[in-house]
Design an enzyme around this catalytic site. Structure first.
Site, PDB file in Angstrom:
ATOM      1  N   GLU A 153       0.836  -1.205   0.000  1.00  0.00           N
ATOM      2  CA  GLU A 153       0.000   0.000   0.000  1.00  0.00           C
ATOM      3  C   GLU A 153       0.870   1.254   0.000  1.00  0.00           C
ATOM      4  OE1 GLU A 153      -3.257  -0.189  -0.157  1.00  0.00           O
ATOM      5  OE2 GLU A 153      -3.640  -2.252   0.513  1.00  0.00           O
ATOM      6  N   THR A 154       0.400   2.263  -0.694  1.00  0.00           N
ATOM      7  CA  THR A 154       0.926   3.619  -0.580  1.00  0.00           C
ATOM      8  C   THR A 154      -0.213   4.510  -0.125  1.00  0.00           C
ATOM      9  OG1 THR A 154       2.611   3.281  -2.288  1.00  0.00           O
ATOM     10  CG2 THR A 154       1.976   5.553  -1.817  1.00  0.00           C
TER      11      THR A 154
END
Length: 269
Positions: free
Chosen positions: A44-45
């Protein structure tokens, strides 16, 4: 525009679940966010944008935006506290696709206030058990985004070698597999597989614990438990059920900090 890489749900570097956290200094469109998330190539970002009374928070895997992510929320709160953008001891409010989320510090850890997403009993889709290598599940159920399968022992869970290609489904985000813990310091263990959103196996999944907590707290008759996600990196998530909410607690540490170059800034920057 600053960007960080944070290991979440661990107090040791190179364990837990790594997330990138980008502190936006201007609005950015979803296409640019998705490109940056693909560039970071982490599970995830997170993108954190200041808003009146708190922050807007969005999460992207390398291939898709998601509606809820625990470890990248923990990482985002950690960065805000570490950089001084959030005052020590003060709660943080995030606006997200899953509604308001809150984070606060508690004796060195960060506590997240998330919606509970309990699973309801349901038979698994055809082929899922074979794809996982599970022959005799104890319980199976469906949560809003994920399917959950309970197996009898931790050894059975850690021995699974699923086929990611067979687990891809258009109707669910991923599959949670869980069992009672045999190790000291944990009440239950889990693994999480989400090849449909570009994550064959997630190291530590905060949002999955919004489903795990109601099940295990109900089964064990306790309101507070400790979960260990038994991925190769491993990570610990403490959970507490409070009505229709789940408190997720864990540690985080920054392993990398930098700035985006002008060439990488969003259009208009």
């Amino acid at each position: 525009m600053r960007i960080f890489q944070v290991d979440a749900f661990t107090d040791s570097a190179f364990a837990g679940n790594p997330a990138a956290v980008c502190l936006l200094d201007r609005p950015a469109d979803a296409r640019w966010m998705q490109q940056l998330a693909a560039e970071m190539n982490l599970a995830e970002t997170a993108f954190v944008e200041p808003r009146p009374g708190g922050y807007l928070l969005r999460w992207f895997t390398p291939v898709v935006e998601v509606v809820l992510c625990g470890h990248a929320t923990l990482a985002s709160a950690h960065v805000l506290y570490e950089t001084g953008l959030a005052a020590a001891g003060e709660p943080i409010t995030f606006q997200s696709a899953s509604g308001p989320l809150a984070a606060r510090q508690d004796d060195g850890s960060i506590v997240l206030d998330f919606p509970a997403t309990p699973a309801r009993p349901e038979s698994p889709p055809a082929g899922m058990l074979d794809a996982l290598g599970v022959t005799a599940p104890v319980w199976t159920g469906r949560a809003p985004e994920d399917f959950m399968i309970v197996v009898a022992t931790e050894d059975e869970l850690t021995g699974l070698r699923p086929d990611p290609g067979q687990l891809v489904s258009a109707t669910i985000r991923g599959v949670i597999v869980t069992a009672p813990a045999a190790r000291a310091g944990a009440d239950f263990v889990s693994r999480f597989f989400a090849p449909a959103v570009g994550i064959p196996e997630d190291p530590v999944t905060g949002s999955a614990h919004c489903t795990l907590a109601p099940y295990w707290c109900g089964r064990l008759g306790r309101a507070e438990l400790t979960g260990f996600q038994a991925s190769p990196r491993g990570g610990t998530v403490r959970v507490r059920v409070a009505g229709d909410r789940v408190m997720l607690s864990g540690h985080a540490l920054t392993v990398l900090a930098g700035e985006l170059t002008p060439a990488a800034l969003p259009p208009g920057g």
